[in-house]
Design an enzyme around this catalytic site. Sequence first.
Site, mmCIF file in Angstrom:
data_model
loop_
_atom_site.group_PDB
_atom_site.id
_atom_site.type_symbol
_atom_site.label_atom_id
_atom_site.label_comp_id
_atom_site.label_asym_id
_atom_site.label_seq_id
_atom_site.Cartn_x
_atom_site.Cartn_y
_atom_site.Cartn_z
ATOM 1 N N HIS A 1 31.026 27.989 70.592
ATOM 2 C CA HIS A 1 31.923 28.700 71.129
ATOM 3 C C HIS A 1 32.614 29.412 69.494
ATOM 4 O O HIS A 1 32.792 28.589 68.761
ATOM 5 C CB HIS A 1 33.274 28.360 71.861
ATOM 6 C CG HIS A 1 33.873 27.199 71.483
ATOM 7 N ND1 HIS A 1 35.013 27.246 70.403
ATOM 8 C CD2 HIS A 1 33.836 25.932 71.530
ATOM 9 C CE1 HIS A 1 35.329 26.134 70.205
ATOM 10 N NE2 HIS A 1 34.848 25.250 70.792
ATOM 11 N N ASP B 1 35.800 31.114 69.394
ATOM 12 C CA ASP B 1 37.216 31.060 69.331
ATOM 13 C C ASP B 1 37.706 29.627 68.828
ATOM 14 O O ASP B 1 36.989 28.775 68.765
ATOM 15 C CB ASP B 1 37.970 31.307 70.539
ATOM 16 C CG ASP B 1 37.688 30.018 71.713
ATOM 17 O OD1 ASP B 1 36.553 29.934 71.868
ATOM 18 O OD2 ASP B 1 38.545 29.544 72.192
ATOM 19 N N ASP C 1 34.650 22.895 64.964
ATOM 20 C CA ASP C 1 34.746 23.172 66.356
ATOM 21 C C ASP C 1 35.134 24.564 66.419
ATOM 22 O O ASP C 1 36.403 24.849 66.318
ATOM 23 C CB ASP C 1 36.007 22.386 66.718
ATOM 24 C CG ASP C 1 36.327 22.394 68.162
ATOM 25 O OD1 ASP C 1 35.423 22.684 69.013
ATOM 26 O OD2 ASP C 1 37.550 22.270 68.576
ATOM 27 N N GLU D 1 37.183 29.263 74.690
ATOM 28 C CA GLU D 1 36.969 27.920 75.243
ATOM 29 C C GLU D 1 38.086 27.192 74.938
ATOM 30 O O GLU D 1 38.696 26.370 75.647
ATOM 31 C CB GLU D 1 35.628 27.280 74.479
ATOM 32 C CG GLU D 1 35.209 25.745 75.287
ATOM 33 C CD GLU D 1 35.912 24.734 74.382
ATOM 34 O OE1 GLU D 1 36.258 23.634 75.119
ATOM 35 O OE2 GLU D 1 36.577 24.925 73.456
ATOM 36 N N GLU D 2 38.825 27.434 73.662
ATOM 37 C CA GLU D 2 39.974 26.416 73.396
ATOM 38 C C GLU D 2 40.986 26.773 74.446
ATOM 39 O O GLU D 2 42.235 26.085 74.590
ATOM 40 C CB GLU D 2 40.288 26.677 71.908
ATOM 41 C CG GLU D 2 39.359 26.546 71.069
ATOM 42 C CD GLU D 2 39.061 24.808 70.770
ATOM 43 O OE1 GLU D 2 39.859 24.234 71.571
ATOM 44 O OE2 GLU D 2 38.261 24.748 70.043
#
Length: 454
Positions: A90, A92, A123, A156-157
């Site tokens: 991801h 984001d 991440d 995702e976050e």
Amino acid sequence: MTAHPISETVASLMPRAKAELAELVAFQSVADPAQFPKSECEAAANWVADALRAEDFQDVALLDTPDGTQSVYGFLPGPAGAPTVLLYAHYDVQPPLDESAWLSPPFELTERDGRWFGRGAADCKGGFIMHLLAVRALKANGGVPVSVKVIAEGSEEQGTGGLERYAEAHPDLLTADTIVIGDTGNFRVGLPTVTATLRGMTMLRVTLDTLEGNLHSGQFGGAAPDALAAMIQLLASLRAEDGTTTVDGLATDADWEGLQYPEAEFRADAKVLDGVELIGTGTVADRIWARPAVTVIGIDCPPVVGATPSLQATARAQISLRVPPGQDAAEATQLLTAHLKAHAPWGARVAVEQVGQGQAFRADISSPAYTSMAQAMEAAYPGEKMQSSGMGGSIPLCNTLATLYPEAEILLIGLSEPEAQIHAVNESVSPEELERLSVAEALFLQNYAESKRA
């Protein structure tokens, strides 16, 4: 590193990888327009799409997902009859939090002490670069032996489920024989690890109202119910005195079987201050991988600077509940909601809003793809055997993919080892881990293709 041609190729590509990760980190792609412009996420999505096109991916598309964000898709066809592998990451990121606490600008990749610092470096923008490196290494050494699909998620976050809903509405898009989720991490630097379980999550906002408006604390304090005090009391009901999560009806006694997390190592990784106790009971692995954990992640209240002697009429908090495998996230949401309504003091009016939810996940690490990954990791990390651990975080998409494609094998690897400090200030990635995991992923794709031909 070994002298394997894949290893040599990846090593030669690392300067380019650093430059590209710097470009990607520079986008302030927090998928919340209340905090950062939506254009930052759109620019990051276009960067990812351009990177896929440059590697000859076909059908590259920016997918408009139901939560208002974009996921990026691309397909690289392999030899006739080859299996298909889906690679996930991801783009984001979490907000940077207190920018003044960063030792270097959060959206400027900075090398320090042998690591690369920046929001999303591990991440999970680094995870996307890992996928690119693996593909490039294979292309330089005889070609990619499988068909590759890449999906880079844009929210995702936030846990808002955009890609999950899109995949459910377009089930043919992400079909694959094996899925590699590049969003977890090694147990520690240098120890190759696959993630066997993920906790699920639910996210709630609770609002308490007690008065029609704020009041002077001297004139009314002591009898008029203060919403902020009510909120403090309500939030305190979510933990026992030892810190164990206490949501009415939610089990908190499961045990973790497998790789353990020594308490001294955990204290060092978590940077717990001397003299401060850990919370909860059981082993550390029990607490972070097998049991639920509630966290108050935000409170709306007056700041200390500029505070006035007033009773607050309204208070609001956001609560995250991590849900371990074996517990249903929807049921946990209902239990947490009921708990909040039952424990609000003084008859305070309670409103609860759900803002995110995702199920826990358990991988089948006995599947054939894990054998291929174990061999690849052993080659990429000479002298080390692949380990399996749990992970306290959540990747809601995993359960969606497992439901849509029950025959697909799902592997979880990534760059988020403890030193990465994901979601905190001064997030960083180890370039050595990026290099070795890229080698491992490339070798895995080779091993997996050979196993399917056998």
